[in-house]
Write a protein that holds these residues in place. Structure first.
Motif, PDB file in Angstrom:
ATOM      1  N   HIS A 131       1.248  -0.624  -0.229  1.00 15.50           N
ATOM      2  CA  HIS A 131      -0.149   0.311  -0.329  1.00 15.50           C
ATOM      3  C   HIS A 131       0.605   1.503   0.009  1.00 15.50           C
ATOM      4  N   LEU A 132       1.768   1.485   0.656  1.00 12.26           N
ATOM      5  CA  LEU A 132       3.081   2.353   1.062  1.00 12.26           C
ATOM      6  C   LEU A 132       3.849   2.495   0.031  1.00 12.26           C
ATOM      7  N   ALA A 133       3.792   1.669  -0.196  1.00 10.18           N
ATOM      8  CA  ALA A 133       4.871   1.322  -2.104  1.00 10.18           C
ATOM      9  C   ALA A 133       4.017   2.370  -2.664  1.00 10.18           C
ATOM     10  N   GLY A 134       3.178   1.616  -3.170  1.00  9.88           N
ATOM     11  CA  GLY A 134       2.034   2.445  -3.901  1.00  9.88           C
ATOM     12  C   GLY A 134       1.679   4.278  -3.860  1.00  9.88           C
ATOM     13  N   PHE A 135       1.792   4.193  -2.552  1.00 11.73           N
ATOM     14  CA  PHE A 135       1.414   6.016  -2.083  1.00 11.73           C
ATOM     15  C   PHE A 135       2.521   6.541  -2.549  1.00 11.73           C
ATOM     16  N   LYS A 136       4.266   5.906  -2.643  1.00 10.01           N
ATOM     17  CA  LYS A 136       5.518   6.723  -3.112  1.00 10.01           C
ATOM     18  C   LYS A 136       5.398   6.774  -4.569  1.00 10.01           C
ATOM     19  N   SER A 137       4.289   5.911  -5.049  1.00 13.62           N
ATOM     20  CA  SER A 137       4.942   5.499  -6.774  1.00 13.62           C
ATOM     21  C   SER A 137       4.139   7.195  -6.542  1.00 13.62           C
ATOM     22  N   GLY A 139       4.504   9.964  -4.957  1.00  8.67           N
ATOM     23  CA  GLY A 139       4.549  10.689  -4.630  1.00  8.67           C
ATOM     24  C   GLY A 139       4.416  11.547  -2.926  1.00  8.67           C
ATOM     25  N   ALA A 140       4.257  10.211  -2.062  1.00  8.43           N
ATOM     26  CA  ALA A 140       4.121  10.175  -0.898  1.00  8.43           C
ATOM     27  C   ALA A 140       4.686   9.818  -0.152  1.00  8.43           C
ATOM     28  N   LYS A 141       5.519  10.334   1.027  1.00  6.96           N
ATOM     29  CA  LYS A 141       5.836   9.355   1.951  1.00  6.96           C
ATOM     30  C   LYS A 141       5.742   9.237   3.191  1.00  6.96           C
ATOM     31  N   ASN A 142       6.161   8.263   3.470  1.00  9.01           N
ATOM     32  CA  ASN A 142       5.765   7.810   4.892  1.00  9.01           C
ATOM     33  C   ASN A 142       6.561   7.286   5.718  1.00  9.01           C
ATOM     34  N   ASN A 143       6.308   7.586   7.384  1.00  7.62           N
ATOM     35  CA  ASN A 143       7.454   6.764   8.594  1.00  7.62           C
ATOM     36  C   ASN A 143       6.467   6.160   9.475  1.00  7.62           C
ATOM     37  N   ILE A 151       1.583   9.673   7.101  1.00  6.59           N
ATOM     38  CA  ILE A 151       1.746   9.492   5.828  1.00  6.59           C
ATOM     39  C   ILE A 151       1.883  11.122   4.873  1.00  6.59           C
ATOM     40  N   SER A 152       2.405  11.704   3.653  1.00 10.61           N
ATOM     41  CA  SER A 152       2.125  13.269   3.200  1.00 10.61           C
ATOM     42  C   SER A 152       3.183  13.238   2.291  1.00 10.61           C
TER      43      SER A 152
END
Ligand code: EPU
Length: 422
Positions: A131-137, A139-143, A151-152
């Motif tokens: 899910h998070l890798a998809g959001f990254k694609s 342009g969203a970063k997460n920690n 996430i933002s």
């Protein structure tokens, strides 16, 4: 804590069952309401425990939710901006809470969203890394901080492309919802095509989104500006439908189930036919009729259109009574055979080796006191108890009530001798 007491053996159960709306369709649709600036109306809502938990989650984020259980209807109104924290107490009891990540990110991309991670569950490890890798694609970063994912995307979300390493159902729904307002076009490959995901796509497209299939498992999403109002009727629950077909199968009876699209159960229907049952389908119903010579089968679970992992514990119960040796291979979850030891306590012969179950069919099962450990395991044990000789007690049935609407009443209506006790 409620228990079921089932008196068996129930022979050749006959009757009709009205199937409720699909829980796993309703949950992402409710999460999708976050994308809308005004009102979302959902029809054919199954008012099971998980739906009330998701309702509480939406209310905690600021939505106004009205519902009528009698009319199977829910209205979600978003008049104000949402709060951006999804608390642990609501995600820990229902994993589908992670489905709020995508729509919150989509609507408030430049703000920081905090979603509690649900942790493990009875079925095994259930990650959200894709899910998070998809959001990254996009342009969203997460920690990760103290059990919450933050996430933002300071620059907003931009269309790109992403391929899921393996099919994930909620991962697909989450990324679709995250991409709806992204600038440009987002391409997603290797998506889940479970009927519940298609239901979400249909709902979003009918409300103004631009999601287009480019191939069987590839879609293109063209960003739109906003979604205002939406309305949708939820599809019938294919897992609930198969559960009641299995009541017909294990008692060699005759059951008709209504409000279900038979195309959503193609692999399962094929399996029942292979065993030897007679199955008749209509546009919106399925009938199972007893078979004369029942044979063992081998089957393997997989993403739709393959045999659903959620339906596997149910067919496993049926196979405990089919003469000969059947084999099941589970390919989705690492811990999906929890019904096996309970059924074995009733005299079934199921042995588990890694992700395979070998089932040697028995002439009869004998009642036992059992404990349920997850949603589908509950119904699998119920199937065993229906066919077993004597009175079986099933504890922790709250697992079953998370996903089966009016479970006791529906079973009673077709003649199962069931009572609940505290
Ligand atoms: N996975 C990862 N990383 C991810 C996402 C998934 O490793 O980021 C792995 C999982 O650990 C699992 C596999 O991929 O081994 C497939 O998981 P998936 O994401 O497809 O499952 P899910 O979306 O969390 C939904 C249903 C489940 C159903 C599965 C499989 C909902 C709310 N839940 O879960 O339903 O078993 O798909 O079809 O739609 C139920 O209703 O009882 C239930 C558990």
């Amino acid at each position: 804590m409620k228990r079921f007491i089932i008196k068996g053996p129930n022979k050749a159960i006959k009757g009709e069952v009205e199937i409720s709306g699909a829980k796993n369709s309703c949950l992402p649709l409710m999460a999708a309401s976050i994308l809308f600036k005004n009102k979302v109306t959902l029809n054919n809502v199954p008012f099971v425990k998980d739906i009330f938990t998701m309702k509480d989650l939406l209310v905690s984020l600021g939505a106004n939710v009205k519902y009528s259980e009698v009319n199977k209807k829910m209205t979600i109104i978003n008049k104000q901006n949402h709060k951006l924290v999804v608390p642990y107490n609501l995600v820990s009891t229902m994993r589908a809470g992670v489905l709020t990540m995508g729509p919150l990110l989509s609507r408030y991309p430049k703000k920081e969203i905090k979603v509690a991670l649900g942790g493990g569950c009875a079925l095994g490890v259930r990650d959200t890394n894709w899910h998070l890798a998809g959001f990254k694609s996009l342009g969203a970063k997460n920690n990760l901080h103290k059990g919450y994912v933050n996430i933002s995307s300071q620059k907003g979300l931009n269309g790109n492309n992403y391929k899921f390493p393996k099919v994930t159902v909620t991962g697909t729904s989450n990324l679709i919802m995250a991409s709806i307002f992204a600038k440009g076009t987002h391409f997603i490959k290797n998506i889940s095509i479970e009927p519940e995901v298609i239901d979400l796509i249909n709902f979003l497209n009918n409300s103004g989104a631009k999601i287009k299939f480019l191939g069987k498992r590839s879609i293109k999403i063209t960003g739109i500006k906003e979604l205002i109002n939406g309305s949708h009727t939820i599809i019938g629950d294919r897992i609930e439908a198969f559960s009641y077909l299995c009541v017909g199968a294990i008692t060699n009876g005759k059951i008709k189930i209504n409000n279900i699209n038979p195309n959503h159960l193609r692999s399962e229907i094929m399996t029942l036919k292979k065993i030897g049952y007679t199955i008749d389908t209509n546009i919106n119903s399925i009938k199972i009729n007893s078979g004369k010579k029942l044979k063992p089968v081998n089957l393997k679970t997989g993403p739709f259109p393959n045999f659903a992992t959620d339906n596997m514990p149910l067919v496993m119960a049926v196979l405990t009574k089919i003469p000969g040796k059947s084999e099941i291979e589970e390919t989705i979850f690492s811990n999906r055979f929890m019904a096996a030891p309970e059924l074995n306590r009733m005299g079934a012969k199921i042995s588990i080796k890694k992700n395979k179950a070998i089932i040697i069919g028995q002439k009869k099962l004998i009642s036992a006191d059992c404990i349920s450990s997850d949603l589908r395991t509950t119904f699998s044990i119920i199937l065993g108890a229906i066919t077993a000789e004597g009175s079986s007690t099933i504890s922790r049935i709250y697992h079953g009530l998370r996903g089966y609407y009016n479970l006791e009443a529906k079973l009673k209506k077709i003649g199962v001798k069931i009572v609940s006790k505290n």
